[in-house]
Design an enzyme around this catalytic site. Structure first.
Site, PDB file in Angstrom:
ATOM      1  N   HIS A  62       0.842  -1.201   0.000  1.00 32.41           N
ATOM      2  CA  HIS A  62       0.000   0.000   0.000  1.00 32.41           C
ATOM      3  C   HIS A  62       0.878   1.252   0.000  1.00 32.41           C
ATOM      4  CE1 HIS A  62      -3.528   2.453   1.559  1.00 32.41           C
ATOM      5  NE2 HIS A  62      -2.501   3.216   1.907  1.00 32.41           N
ATOM      6  N   GLU A  63       1.853   1.285   0.907  1.00 31.37           N
ATOM      7  CA  GLU A  63       2.733   2.456   1.001  1.00 31.37           C
ATOM      8  C   GLU A  63       3.653   2.564  -0.211  1.00 31.37           C
ATOM      9  OE1 GLU A  63       2.344   4.828   3.156  1.00 31.37           O
ATOM     10  OE2 GLU A  63       0.712   3.651   4.040  1.00 31.37           O
ATOM     11  N   ASP A 158      -6.334   7.935   3.841  1.00 30.12           N
ATOM     12  CA  ASP A 158      -6.203   8.407   2.465  1.00 30.12           C
ATOM     13  C   ASP A 158      -7.485   9.062   1.976  1.00 30.12           C
ATOM     14  OD1 ASP A 158      -3.538   7.506   2.151  1.00 30.12           O
ATOM     15  OD2 ASP A 158      -4.255   5.465   1.828  1.00 30.12           O
TER      16      ASP A 158
END
Length: 367
Positions: A62-63, A158
């Protein structure tokens, strides 16, 4: 723990991530025992360990999604770190337009969405109730939850950054967008906590979600505080905050240097070489910690810090650029120059007092 690099960007994994991976495994242990009757406990532990590792890998990916998108947009990424159930991609400078803010924000959840889609597609080719299908189902469901959770409309998630981008794009005001995202974070945290308190179920899972809600609320508070700081940045420059500075030789006794500074009306001291060029700045924290009876026996040089390139600031440096400069090289004092000539010292405490008055008391107490 450094676990690798992506296009030169270091990727770190906090021990907290391992702890939350273990929590995910514990939450899945009983459901897997029911779905796989007759499977030995040792095998069940192995399956949930694989799922826990997959959960942590999903957070890292994800990062990395954020990281690669930011790099592709020409932004600098200092590091990627996964803490517990969340991660942080340190981007400098921040995305300069609403569109770039949107793209960087959406790229992380998009990775989880793709992973969830791949997982559910694989399930169609496997027999249900088998050990591989259970692991894949758990990983697909976990990534689907990460996808939905991260799109909730509140900072620091996010989805909160998507709110920032939308409000920023609509109003041309980034600070208004940041405030909207922060208030959204408070709403998300409150609704999540309320849902946990009103829903019967696994107490352990409920406690986990309450911790998540508290994290979101804290992140929202910090985001709102940062927005308020940024409101005070316009017009704040290094040159306007500079202190009158006394230049002295390094072998001058500290007590004598402080006396000369008082007589001159100076509140900072710089150690200069024989040519008069500043080479060190007296550290105010070190002086404050030194008993007065010792000051006549200490030289200024002994309580001063060598000036590194990052500690030299141009007088015209202001606003976001000034904040980025001091973040890049944390120090208690900086040398300020104008047209290449030293004009004085900027004390960090003065900058903090100007942009974040609420924290000045804590800073003084630390000194």
């Amino acid at each position: 723990m450094l676990v690798g690099r992506v296009r030169g960007v270091p990727v770190y994994l906090s021990p907290l991530a391992l702890l939350f991976g273990l929590i995910i495994g514990l939450l899945l242990l009983e459901p897997n025992r029911e779905r796989l009757p007759g499977v030995a406990d040792g095998r069940l532990y192995l399956l949930v360990a694989i799922t826990s590792a997959g959960f942590i890998a999903s957070l890292v990916l994800h990062e990395i999604g954020h990281c690669l998108t930011a790099l592709g947009l020409g932004l600098r990424v200092r590091a990627v770190t996964v803490h517990g159930f969340v991660g942080f991609t340190e981007i400098e400078p921040e995305p300069p337009t609403p569109a770039r803010e949107f793209l960087v924000a959406v790229s992380g959840p998009a990775v989880n969405g793709v992973l969830a889609g791949v997982g559910f597609a694989l399930l169609a080719a496997l027999n249900s109730g088998t050990q591989p299908s259970v692991v894949i189902l758990d990983l697909a469901a976990t990534n689907l939850i990460l996808f939905v959770f991260n799109l909730l409309p509140g900072l620091p998630l996010d989805g909160g950054r998507l709110v920032v981008a939308a409000v920023w794009g609509g109003t041309r005001d980034r600070l208004r967008g940041a405030r909207a995202g922060a208030y959204g974070g408070y709403v998300v945290a409150g609704l999540l906590a309320l849902w946990v308190l009103l829903s019967p179920g696994n107490r352990f899972a409920g406690l986990y979600l309450l911790v998540v809600a508290a994290f979101i609320a804290l992140g929202a508070h910090q985001s709102l505080r940062q927005a308020r700081i940024r409101m005070r940045l316009p017009g704040v420059s290094a040159g306007r905050l500079v202190r009158r500075t006394l230049p002295v030789q390094g072998d001058v006794p500290l007590a004598e240097a402080l006396r000369r500074a008082r007589d001159l009306g100076a509140s900072a001291v710089a150690v200069v070489d024989p040519t008069g060029t500043p080479v060190k700045i007296m550290n105010g924290s070190a002086v404050d910690a030194l008993p007065e009876h010792r000051r006549p026996w200490m030289t200024v040089d002994e309580v001063s810090r060598t000036i590194t390139p990052g500690m030299v600031l141009a007088a015209e440096l202001e606003g976001e650029d000034l904040l980025a400069a001091v973040r890049g090289t944390p120090a208690s004092e900086y040398l300020v120059t104008q047209d290449g000539r030293p004009v004085g010292v900027l004390a960090m405490v003065d900058l903090v007092a100007r942009i974040d008055p609420a924290s000045i008391g804590r800073l003084v107490n630390q000194r």
